[in-house]
Design a protein around this motif. Structure first.
Motif, PDB file in Angstrom:
ATOM      1  N   TRP A  95       0.831  -1.217   0.000  1.00 29.12           N
ATOM      2  CA  TRP A  95       0.000   0.000   0.000  1.00 29.12           C
ATOM      3  C   TRP A  95       0.856   1.255   0.000  1.00 29.12           C
ATOM      4  CZ3 TRP A  95      -4.691   0.359  -1.425  1.00 29.12           C
ATOM      5  CH2 TRP A  95      -5.549  -0.735  -1.289  1.00 29.12           C
ATOM      6  N   VAL A  96       2.005   1.178   0.728  1.00 27.13           N
ATOM      7  CA  VAL A  96       2.919   2.334   0.716  1.00 27.13           C
ATOM      8  C   VAL A  96       3.392   2.596  -0.715  1.00 27.13           C
ATOM      9  CG1 VAL A  96       5.185   3.148   1.471  1.00 27.13           C
ATOM     10  CG2 VAL A  96       3.613   2.118   3.118  1.00 27.13           C
ATOM     11  N   LYS A  97       3.805   1.491  -1.390  1.00 24.92           N
ATOM     12  CA  LYS A  97       4.222   1.661  -2.794  1.00 24.92           C
ATOM     13  C   LYS A  97       3.082   2.208  -3.649  1.00 24.92           C
ATOM     14  CE  LYS A  97       6.370  -0.965  -5.277  1.00 24.92           C
ATOM     15  NZ  LYS A  97       6.675  -2.099  -6.136  1.00 24.92           N
ATOM     16  N   HIS A  98       1.873   1.660  -3.400  1.00 16.72           N
ATOM     17  CA  HIS A  98       0.709   2.136  -4.151  1.00 16.72           C
ATOM     18  C   HIS A  98       0.501   3.642  -3.967  1.00 16.72           C
ATOM     19  CE1 HIS A  98      -3.615   3.162  -4.145  1.00 16.72           C
ATOM     20  NE2 HIS A  98      -3.626   2.477  -5.283  1.00 16.72           N
ATOM     21  N   THR A  99       0.599   4.097  -2.709  1.00 17.75           N
ATOM     22  CA  THR A  99       0.419   5.536  -2.438  1.00 17.75           C
ATOM     23  C   THR A  99       1.519   6.356  -3.101  1.00 17.75           C
ATOM     24  OG1 THR A  99      -0.608   4.989  -0.322  1.00 17.75           O
ATOM     25  CG2 THR A  99       0.187   7.248  -0.603  1.00 17.75           C
ATOM     26  N   GLN A 100       2.759   5.835  -3.026  1.00 12.68           N
ATOM     27  CA  GLN A 100       3.880   6.560  -3.652  1.00 12.68           C
ATOM     28  C   GLN A 100       3.701   6.617  -5.169  1.00 12.68           C
ATOM     29  OE1 GLN A 100       7.183   4.308  -2.147  1.00 12.68           O
ATOM     30  NE2 GLN A 100       7.386   5.544  -0.274  1.00 12.68           N
ATOM     31  N   GLU A 101       3.159   5.531  -5.749  1.00 13.14           N
ATOM     32  CA  GLU A 101       2.932   5.561  -7.201  1.00 13.14           C
ATOM     33  C   GLU A 101       1.854   6.576  -7.569  1.00 13.14           C
ATOM     34  OE1 GLU A 101       2.067   1.793  -8.901  1.00 13.14           O
ATOM     35  OE2 GLU A 101       1.976   2.572 -10.951  1.00 13.14           O
ATOM     36  N   VAL A 102       0.795   6.649  -6.721  1.00 11.67           N
ATOM     37  CA  VAL A 102      -0.241   7.656  -6.980  1.00 11.67           C
ATOM     38  C   VAL A 102       0.354   9.054  -6.916  1.00 11.67           C
ATOM     39  CG1 VAL A 102      -2.382   8.666  -6.095  1.00 11.67           C
ATOM     40  CG2 VAL A 102      -2.119   6.185  -6.178  1.00 11.67           C
ATOM     41  N   LEU A 103       1.189   9.294  -5.880  1.00 12.24           N
ATOM     42  CA  LEU A 103       1.819  10.611  -5.758  1.00 12.24           C
ATOM     43  C   LEU A 103       2.703  10.901  -6.967  1.00 12.24           C
ATOM     44  CD1 LEU A 103       2.747  10.579  -1.963  1.00 12.24           C
ATOM     45  CD2 LEU A 103       1.002  11.981  -3.058  1.00 12.24           C
ATOM     46  N   GLY A 104       3.470   9.865  -7.374  1.00 13.68           N
ATOM     47  CA  GLY A 104       4.331  10.076  -8.548  1.00 13.68           C
ATOM     48  C   GLY A 104       3.514  10.354  -9.801  1.00 13.68           C
ATOM     49  N   SER A 105       2.391   9.632  -9.963  1.00 15.70           N
ATOM     50  CA  SER A 105       1.536   9.869 -11.140  1.00 15.70           C
ATOM     51  C   SER A 105       0.960  11.280 -11.115  1.00 15.70           C
ATOM     52  CB  SER A 105       0.413   8.838 -11.175  1.00 15.70           C
ATOM     53  OG  SER A 105       0.920   7.534 -11.321  1.00 15.70           O
ATOM     54  N   LEU A 106       0.537  11.736  -9.917  1.00 18.40           N
ATOM     55  CA  LEU A 106       0.004  13.109  -9.831  1.00 18.40           C
ATOM     56  C   LEU A 106       1.072  14.126 -10.181  1.00 18.40           C
ATOM     57  CD1 LEU A 106      -2.091  12.778  -6.561  1.00 18.40           C
ATOM     58  CD2 LEU A 106      -2.971  13.032  -8.875  1.00 18.40           C
ATOM     59  N   ASP A 107       2.312  13.899  -9.651  1.00 13.48           N
ATOM     60  CA  ASP A 107       3.398  14.839  -9.980  1.00 13.48           C
ATOM     61  C   ASP A 107       3.680  14.810 -11.476  1.00 13.48           C
ATOM     62  OD1 ASP A 107       3.675  15.634  -7.363  1.00 13.48           O
ATOM     63  OD2 ASP A 107       5.204  14.129  -6.880  1.00 13.48           O
ATOM     64  N   SER A 108       3.687  13.593 -12.072  1.00  7.96           N
ATOM     65  CA  SER A 108       3.975  13.488 -13.509  1.00  7.96           C
ATOM     66  C   SER A 108       2.884  14.163 -14.331  1.00  7.96           C
ATOM     67  CB  SER A 108       4.081  12.010 -13.900  1.00  7.96           C
ATOM     68  OG  SER A 108       5.119  11.374 -13.188  1.00  7.96           O
ATOM     69  N   LEU A 109       1.598  13.971 -13.904  1.00  7.75           N
ATOM     70  CA  LEU A 109       0.504  14.610 -14.642  1.00  7.75           C
ATOM     71  C   LEU A 109       0.625  16.129 -14.595  1.00  7.75           C
ATOM     72  CD1 LEU A 109      -2.183  14.472 -16.134  1.00  7.75           C
ATOM     73  CD2 LEU A 109      -3.335  14.361 -13.914  1.00  7.75           C
ATOM     74  N   LEU A 110       0.903  16.666 -13.392  1.00  8.51           N
ATOM     75  CA  LEU A 110       1.043  18.122 -13.267  1.00  8.51           C
ATOM     76  C   LEU A 110       2.240  18.624 -14.067  1.00  8.51           C
ATOM     77  CD1 LEU A 110       0.036  20.729 -12.017  1.00  8.51           C
ATOM     78  CD2 LEU A 110       1.441  20.239 -10.000  1.00  8.51           C
ATOM     79  N   ALA A 111       3.333  17.846 -14.017  1.00 11.02           N
ATOM     80  CA  ALA A 111       4.524  18.244 -14.784  1.00 11.02           C
ATOM     81  C   ALA A 111       4.243  18.217 -16.284  1.00 11.02           C
ATOM     82  CB  ALA A 111       5.686  17.304 -14.442  1.00 11.02           C
ATOM     83  N   ALA A 112       3.460  17.197 -16.750  1.00 11.08           N
ATOM     84  CA  ALA A 112       3.137  17.127 -18.177  1.00 11.08           C
ATOM     85  C   ALA A 112       2.321  18.333 -18.607  1.00 11.08           C
ATOM     86  CB  ALA A 112       2.383  15.821 -18.474  1.00 11.08           C
ATOM     87  N   VAL A 113       1.303  18.700 -17.776  1.00 12.34           N
ATOM     88  CA  VAL A 113       0.480  19.871 -18.120  1.00 12.34           C
ATOM     89  C   VAL A 113       1.337  21.129 -18.128  1.00 12.34           C
ATOM     90  CG1 VAL A 113      -1.457  21.292 -17.372  1.00 12.34           C
ATOM     91  CG2 VAL A 113      -1.607  18.797 -17.225  1.00 12.34           C
ATOM     92  N   THR A 114       2.239  21.217 -17.114  1.00 13.20           N
ATOM     93  CA  THR A 114       3.116  22.406 -17.048  1.00 13.20           C
ATOM     94  C   THR A 114       4.056  22.447 -18.259  1.00 13.20           C
ATOM     95  OG1 THR A 114       3.017  22.297 -14.649  1.00 13.20           O
ATOM     96  CG2 THR A 114       4.790  23.618 -15.614  1.00 13.20           C
TER      97      THR A 114
END
Length: 993
Positions: free
Chosen positions: A90-109
């Motif tokens: 679950w920790v990995k799952h949460t970290q992957e969600v955080l990484g995906s959110l950062d990647s999505l925001l970075a892609a939009v930026t």
């Protein structure tokens, strides 16, 4: 539930395997110990057997109890490890969600950064991150939807983020398309609407909310993992102590037990090492991201809310010159020039409010004191709880972009100047004013210190100074280059120029030729000589010079070259203008006539399309009226008058349609002209139009006084009476419309004569004029010059613009002249001039009555039921046997059927324009089946076909619609007579043989 990673599954399998191996070894040890104890048993030591057996039982019981405890401990440990692995997943799952959110925001930026870069520069390479991010965003949104499938709140936020991201990408695409299609200004306007920023802020808020939720889950799961790990360790340690107390008396067994436990611990350590390896991998990923930041060409730094620098990458060191050690902990204000000191507080205030500063163009100071143009993007940094703790700053050097913009602005300025020069010289038609405009513009707007234009004489091979700028006149006197001065051409730069090449001397002090040295004597240092070429021939040179050396850029040289081309073209046009003006004046009248004829041609071609339908519509009226007038002898005089009026009206309609279709043509040779007395014709027209100029005018409350001033005994002219009558009617109607307040309207005829060859003889009549003179509003010159054009009208929706065009067509067909005199507010005079024939006028040739036609079996083929009915009834009244068929195919079928029944038709009358099978195909089929059958074609295009010689091969005669009974009789009689003559010739030939 998130599935366990491969490392977690491997750890669990290793723990299970270690536990199984430990139980196996303990069973083996117990069996080995039992065997060793049995081997020591001897008869001599029997007293010890009981105690030994008791000890063994106790050891067995102790081992059994210890084993039971170990099994329980193993189960608890296994469950704890499984729980730990689940929590780790679950920790990995949460970290992957955080990484995906950062990647999505970075892609939009990144998409936004790429869009702004493209909008600013127009360079398509800036769109690569945008295209990559567009594809990456869809993947990340799909992955986020999968990762948040177990969390309804997060899934709802993903559902809200997705349309915002899609709208933001669409907004960026719209801005890019505006930049591509409409340019920088349109794209900038779209950006300044703030719609894209609102999308981006909304996306960031939702992502921050999701990150906050995930970070809270991460903290909770990490706490649970730590508690599970502590419980596991406590259980293992307690179980070990319990097992050690129970089997302490059996050291060997305990050693084996500890060995097994040590193996289990090694398994746990391996699992722990595996988790640590995963942590190290994540750390390596973060290190890689840090390396990317560190290796970026852009300056990337962070600062606290107080403006103190907390990070500084290598790009910042290269851009600003400060090493990281020099600036860390120092205020960011050290990079801001004094005149922009108020920017930093404003930026920090925006960051504290959670606002982002995107692509802010400003100036910063480097370590060596240089001012540097940069574009900065500043975003807030938040901690795990979402609090703003600082700001990240990305700065990019825009010096090259600014330089490129200045170059573009300079080029646009030169193009605008070139446009002004072109417009100015385009308004002039003499060489001197053209040259003066160009020189003055170059002196003021380029600018130059000296400018002149010289004309080239290829015979003398020299230049003559023709025009000098006002600012250059004083220097021209000093250089002995006043107007009309001669400049010799030798092997210097001017020789290259008169060969058609632009010459640029950046420093004429270094050129030893006479002309550059003459300019250098006046203090000039750089010079451009541009040839004036027309059709690859040089006729002059444009010379521009400046006091500063190397002062002409490549763009300015190119501008002077283009300016010289425009000047040369304008000068050439000015030379041609004078020559063409006279030719233009000579051709203008002819051109106007040709244009008028073309307009009439267009109108005639359009009218030809509706002539067929109109002729079809009036054909029954013509046939029935003519038949009634001939056969109904008991008609009252009033009824007969009515029928004659109908007949004349239908005939006029037919003639009008024919003229509408063909009035653009010259009079055909076969056009029948009859003697026309214009005085009588004018009287008829005045009576015919009385309702318009008298009754209708009085209804409107105005009075029009009609004055007929007729010449005494004018000679007859040759013409078509109905056409001239219609033309005069149109002119009177126009005159009445032009007199809204009433007044006199004069119709005048007069004879224009010329002196006879013998001066003693009276004048000979040359022409007869008809004038229609109104006292109305009159016409201005533009209206007068266009009033004969088809569709030109000043009456608005009341007018068609065809009346005067028809009049003009009538005048053309009669080889007559029309003159228009008009004065605004005074009135208009329309003058028609008809030539008087040189030979005495003979009465109109009247056609002889056709010979009687014997009854015939006639087939009529047409697609109009009214024409079929009228033709059938009229011809049956003539005694003929008539069969009518609807359409071409039906006519062919009826004709072939009659031949098979030996009752063939002797005459076939067919229309031309019919659907599917037209009249040409009908005629061909009839002649193919029975060559002796007479085929008459009755069509609205008859007159044109006869005129143009376009009579189909299988047609004996073409008649025009609307048909006239007399013409039908003549055609039948003529064709039957021709067939009888042909039969007689055939019989004669056969008798001779």
């Amino acid at each position: 539930m998130c599935p366990l990673s491969n490392a977690a599954r491997r750890s669990r399998s290793e723990v299970v395997q270690a536990g199984s191996f430990q139980g196996k070894r303990m069973n083996e040890d117990q069996q080995g110990q039992a065997k060793s104890v049995g081997a020591t048993r001897t008869p001599e030591i029997q007293p010890l057997d009981s105690s030994l057996a008791s000890t063994q039982r106790k050891v067995r019981l102790g081992f059994a109890f210890a084993l039971t405890c170990l099994v329980i401990v193993g189960i608890i440990s296994y469950l704890s490890v499984v729980r730990l692995n689940e929590l780790t997943g679950w920790v990995k799952h949460t970290q992957e969600v955080l990484g995906s959110l950062d990647s999505l925001l970075a892609a939009v930026t990144d998409s936004e950064t790429a869009e702004r870069g493209f909008v600013i520069t127009g360079d398509d390479t800036y769109l690569d991150p945008y295209r990559q991010a567009s594809e990456f965003v869809a993947f990340r949104l799909k992955r986020l939807r999968e990762l948040t499938a177990d969390n309804s709140i997060q899934r709802e936020r993903v559902d809200r983020v997705e349309p915002l991201v899609t709208d933001r990408i669409s907004n960026l695409r719209a801005v890019i398309e505006l930049r591509q299609t409409q340019g920088f200004t349109a794209a900038q306007s779209e950006i300044l609407t703030g719609k894209g920023k609102r999308f981006h802020d909304s996306i960031r808020v939702l992502i921050d909310q999701m990150k906050g939720t995930e970070e809270s889950l991460l903290a909770a799961r990490e706490r649970e993992a730590a508690e599970s790990s502590n419980i596991t360790r406590a259980v293992i340690v307690g179980a070990g102590l319990l097992a050690f107390a129970l089997v302490g008396f059996a050291l060997a067994a305990m050693r084996r037990d500890f060995a097994a436990r040590a193996r289990a611990e090694r398994g746990l350590r391996e699992a722990n090492n595996l988790l640590e390896a995963r942590v190290q991998e994540r750390t390596a990923e973060l290190s890689q991201l840090a390396s990317i930041v560190e290796s970026s060409d852009d300056a990337i730094a962070s600062k606290t809310l107080e403006g103190l620098i907390t990070s500084w990458n290598a790009g910042a060191e290269r851009l600003f010159g400060y090493a990281a050690a020099e600036v860390l902990g120092k205020p960011m204000a050290l990079l801001i020039p004094p005149e922009r000191a108020d920017e930093e507080p404003t930026i920090l205030a925006r960051i504290a409010r959670g606002e982002k500063t995107d692509h802010f163009d400003t100036v910063r100071v480097t370590k060596d004191g240089r001012n540097l143009n940069v574009s900065v993007t500043i975003s807030p940094i938040r901690d795990a709880q979402g609090r703003i703790v600082g700001a990240s700053k990305i700065a990019r050097d825009t010096t090259e972009r600014k330089l490129a913009e200045r170059k573009v602005q300079a080029q646009l300025g030169r193009l605008n100047l070139l446009q002004q020069v072109t417009r100015a010289i385009g308004e002039r038609q003499d060489l001197r004013s053209i040259f003066q405009v160009v020189i003055r513009t170059l002196e003021e707007r380029l600018p130059v210190d000296f400018c002149c234009i010289c004309l080239y004489d290829p015979i003398d091979n020299d230049l003559t100074v023709t025009s000098i700028g006002s600012r250059s006149s004083a220097l021209a006197m000093e250089l002995a280059m006043s107007e009309q001065a001669h400049v010799a051409i030798d092997e210097n730069g001017l020789s290259q120029c008169v060969r058609g090449r632009l010459v640029y001397e950046p420093d004429i002090n270094e050129v030893a030729f006479p002309f550059p040295q003459r300019l250098a004597g006046g203090g000039l240092r750089s010079m451009v000589a541009a040839p004036l070429l027309v059709e690859s021939k040089v006729f002059g040179v444009l010379i521009a010079a400046r006091i500063q050396a190397h002062s002409f850029s490549s763009g300015e040289c190119e501008f002077l070259k283009q300016a010289s081309e425009h000047v040369a073209l304008a000068a050439h046009q000015a030379q041609l203008h004078g020559a063409l003006q006279q030719a233009y004046d000579d051709l203008r009248q002819t051109q106007n006539a040709v244009m008028q004829q073309e307009r009439l041609l267009a109108l005639g071609q359009m009218a030809s399309g509706i002539a067929h339908d109109i002729n079809n519509a009036i054909s029954p009226v013509m046939l029935y009226t003519e038949s009634l007038l001939e056969r109904e002898t008991g008609l009252s005089p009033q009824a007969r008058g009515y029928l004659e009026t109908i007949q004349r009206a239908v005939d006029d309609v037919a003639q009008t349609v024919a003229r509408m279709r063909e009035f653009y043509r010259q009079r055909e040779p076969q056009m029948t002209l009859v003697p026309v007395n214009l005085n009588n014709l004018v009287k008829q027209v005045v009576d015919l139009t009385r309702a318009r100029w008298s009754d209708m005018a009085q209804q409107r409350g105005i009075a029009i006084e009609m004055r007929a001033e007729l010449a005494e005994g004018p000679p007859d002219i040759m013409g078509a009476e109905n056409e001239i009558r219609e033309a005069l009617t149109n002119l009177i109607f126009n005159a009445v419309d032009a007199m809204p307040n009433g007044g006199p309207l004069t119709v005048r005829t007069r004879v224009i004569g010329e002196q006879a060859p013998e001066s003693q003889q009276p004048q000979v009549a040359k022409s007869v004029e008809v004038e229609i003179i109104d006292s109305g509003v009159g016409m201005d010159e533009e209206t007068r010059s266009r009033c004969l054009e088809p569709f030109f009208t000043t009456k608005g929706e009341r007018g068609t613009g065809l009346g005067l065009a028809m009049v003009y067509g009538t005048i053309q067909r009669h080889s007559a002249d029309i003159e228009i005199e008009s004065t605004v507010g005074v009135g208009t005079t329309m003058r028609l001039r008809f030539a008087v024939p040189t030979k005495p006028v003979v009465g109109a040739i009247t056609s002889t009555a056709p010979s009687a036609v014997s009854p015939q079996r006639i087939l009529i083929v047409d697609d109009d039921p009214l024409i079929l009915k009228s033709l059938r009834e009229v011809l049956e009244a003539e005694g003929h046997n008539i069969t009518a068929t609807d359409g071409g195919q039906a006519g062919i079928d009826t004709f072939l059927a009659s031949r098979s029944q030996d009752s063939s038709f002797s005459i076939v009358i067919t229309d031309l324009g019919m659907p599917h099978v037209d009249g040409r195909k009908v005629a061909a089929a009839i002649k193919s089946a029975e060559p002796s059958t007479i085929v008459l074609m009755l069509t609205g295009w008859g007159q044109r076909m006869v005129t143009e010689g376009d009579i189909p091969a299988h047609v004996d005669q073409v008649l025009s619609k609307p048909p006239k009974l007399r013409e039908l009789r003549e055609a039948l009689s003529k064709c039957l007579e021709a067939r009888r003559s042909e039969f007689a010739k055939v019989r004669t030939k056969k008798g001779a043989k």
